[in-house]
Design a protein around this motif. Sequence first.
Motif, mmCIF file in Angstrom:
data_model
loop_
_atom_site.group_PDB
_atom_site.id
_atom_site.type_symbol
_atom_site.label_atom_id
_atom_site.label_comp_id
_atom_site.label_asym_id
_atom_site.label_seq_id
_atom_site.Cartn_x
_atom_site.Cartn_y
_atom_site.Cartn_z
ATOM 1 N N ALA A 143 0.739 -1.197 0.122
ATOM 2 C CA ALA A 143 0.037 -0.080 0.141
ATOM 3 C C ALA A 143 0.765 1.512 -0.005
ATOM 4 O O ALA A 143 0.323 2.281 -0.255
ATOM 5 N N GLY A 144 2.221 1.067 0.258
ATOM 6 C CA GLY A 144 3.140 2.343 0.406
ATOM 7 C C GLY A 144 3.122 3.123 -0.864
ATOM 8 O O GLY A 144 3.295 4.380 -0.681
ATOM 9 N N LYS A 145 3.274 2.467 -1.955
ATOM 10 C CA LYS A 145 3.507 3.367 -3.021
ATOM 11 C C LYS A 145 2.343 4.257 -3.204
ATOM 12 O O LYS A 145 2.488 5.296 -3.636
ATOM 13 N N GLY A 146 0.973 3.512 -3.102
ATOM 14 C CA GLY A 146 -0.189 4.203 -3.468
ATOM 15 C C GLY A 146 -0.311 5.501 -2.399
ATOM 16 O O GLY A 146 -0.587 6.573 -2.994
ATOM 17 N N ALA A 168 3.390 6.432 -10.822
ATOM 18 C CA ALA A 168 4.211 5.715 -10.052
ATOM 19 C C ALA A 168 4.658 4.231 -10.626
ATOM 20 O O ALA A 168 4.086 3.116 -10.177
ATOM 21 N N SER A 169 5.454 4.131 -11.595
ATOM 22 C CA SER A 169 5.734 3.053 -12.367
ATOM 23 C C SER A 169 4.524 2.038 -12.702
ATOM 24 O O SER A 169 4.392 0.782 -12.618
ATOM 25 N N GLY A 170 3.472 2.558 -13.193
ATOM 26 C CA GLY A 170 2.223 2.061 -13.511
ATOM 27 C C GLY A 170 1.266 2.170 -12.793
ATOM 28 O O GLY A 170 0.045 1.858 -12.966
ATOM 29 N N ASP A 171 1.375 2.734 -11.263
ATOM 30 C CA ASP A 171 0.110 2.885 -10.438
ATOM 31 C C ASP A 171 0.033 4.409 -10.815
ATOM 32 O O ASP A 171 0.731 5.130 -10.558
ATOM 33 N N LEU A 172 -1.304 4.470 -10.991
ATOM 34 C CA LEU A 172 -1.900 5.911 -11.570
ATOM 35 C C LEU A 172 -2.651 6.686 -10.709
ATOM 36 O O LEU A 172 -3.356 6.265 -10.131
ATOM 37 N N LEU A 173 -2.543 7.791 -10.678
ATOM 38 C CA LEU A 173 -3.524 8.886 -9.887
ATOM 39 C C LEU A 173 -3.787 10.096 -10.923
ATOM 40 O O LEU A 173 -2.851 10.708 -11.141
ATOM 41 N N THR A 201 -11.135 10.747 -13.026
ATOM 42 C CA THR A 201 -10.565 11.189 -11.546
ATOM 43 C C THR A 201 -10.502 10.005 -10.623
ATOM 44 O O THR A 201 -11.335 9.211 -10.440
ATOM 45 N N GLY A 202 -9.361 9.899 -10.125
ATOM 46 C CA GLY A 202 -9.209 8.721 -9.224
ATOM 47 C C GLY A 202 -7.743 7.887 -9.323
ATOM 48 O O GLY A 202 -6.801 8.299 -10.262
ATOM 49 N N ALA A 203 -7.824 6.617 -8.855
ATOM 50 C CA ALA A 203 -6.430 5.919 -8.860
ATOM 51 C C ALA A 203 -6.725 4.532 -9.586
ATOM 52 O O ALA A 203 -7.829 3.861 -9.436
ATOM 53 N N LEU A 204 -5.676 4.164 -10.471
ATOM 54 C CA LEU A 204 -5.737 2.798 -11.013
ATOM 55 C C LEU A 204 -4.181 2.301 -10.438
ATOM 56 O O LEU A 204 -3.201 2.742 -10.710
ATOM 57 N N GLU A 241 -11.068 5.704 -5.350
ATOM 58 C CA GLU A 241 -10.710 7.288 -5.246
ATOM 59 C C GLU A 241 -9.250 7.572 -4.744
ATOM 60 O O GLU A 241 -8.854 8.762 -5.442
ATOM 61 N N ASP A 242 -8.697 6.826 -3.928
ATOM 62 C CA ASP A 242 -7.266 7.337 -3.785
ATOM 63 C C ASP A 242 -6.328 6.203 -4.103
ATOM 64 O O ASP A 242 -6.877 4.870 -3.971
ATOM 65 N N ALA A 243 -5.242 6.431 -4.084
ATOM 66 C CA ALA A 243 -4.313 5.714 -4.618
ATOM 67 C C ALA A 243 -3.688 4.687 -3.573
ATOM 68 O O ALA A 243 -3.604 3.229 -3.809
ATOM 69 N N MET A 244 -3.869 4.827 -2.152
ATOM 70 C CA MET A 244 -3.362 3.939 -1.134
ATOM 71 C C MET A 244 -4.594 2.915 -1.068
ATOM 72 O O MET A 244 -4.058 1.584 -1.057
ATOM 73 N N THR A 245 -5.720 3.095 -1.176
ATOM 74 C CA THR A 245 -6.696 2.146 -1.138
ATOM 75 C C THR A 245 -6.447 1.281 -2.441
ATOM 76 O O THR A 245 -6.686 0.096 -2.402
ATOM 77 N N ALA A 246 -6.384 1.903 -3.622
ATOM 78 C CA ALA A 246 -6.427 1.237 -4.855
ATOM 79 C C ALA A 246 -5.165 0.265 -4.882
ATOM 80 O O ALA A 246 -5.111 -0.801 -5.143
#
Length: 290
Positions: A143-146, A168-173, A201-204, A241-246
């Motif tokens: 979860a840290g990168k998010g 972030a290397s493919g993790d997107l916000l 709008t949001g994170a993948l 909605e947020d990257a940590m959760t995703a």
Amino acid sequence: MPHPGWAAFSFDGIGTSWEISTPGPLDGGQRRRLLDVVETYDAAWSRFRADSIVAQAAREPGRLRMPDGAGALGRLYRNLYRLTDGAMTPLIGGSLEQLGYGPDYSLRPRGTPVPAPRWDDVLDWNDAVLTTTAPVVLDVGAAGKGQLADLLAAELRSLGAGEYFIDASGDLLNSGPVPVAVALEHPYDPGRAIGTLSLGTGALCASAANRRAWGDGLHHVLDGTTGAPVRTVVATWALAEDAMTADALATALFFVSGKALQQDFAFSWLTVFSDGSAAYSAGFEGVLFE
């Protein structure tokens, strides 16, 4: 570049590459503030540097005060620890090191897989204070990168940047409002895609067995109850909605079905299994190729 004409700020942080895109270029002071956010996070949570706070936890038990955001991270991990029956745990670091994924990057297993210690036996996580009763190797990589992406987004907003896109290397916000077309990487061939998705709008965030893989079938997604890599799932994607959760849910999908996780979380998801089949939520508005 997600939006033609936007400026990009690229850097390395927490062991991976980052790119922040904004409508106009960030000045030197703004960039330094963003890098300070990265350094603060790395100095707290990295198990790959001897001077980090979690490195202290690996040497001796005690009481640790973590930076802002630790409480939210701990509550998320505790919930997912419960929902996965202990399979997803921040105590997985020792299991990873047992299989060769440690600070020395030996990538050579020391022996057979070792389960992570039980949370309640060794760790009390009370908001930003962590108390341990034995040396433990904490790893919040699931979860840290998010979370760091979310912290960088908050810093960008404080700097007056209303629009931004963080990769972030493919993790997107994406701050929105313009959607960005995203290719979903093939789990066995990084040069191919299994589908596409339009990210508003949001994170993948994604997790895959082919990322940080080594040796004979070894990879970084371990089951905390056994210490062994997960074999049934090869790739996951989570939209929230947020990257940590995703980010966290992309890992949790290796252990629990998306339908089960939706009882506690508002998100959409895609899971690809090792037998070639896939499952996804009704809200996952991507297009999978035949």
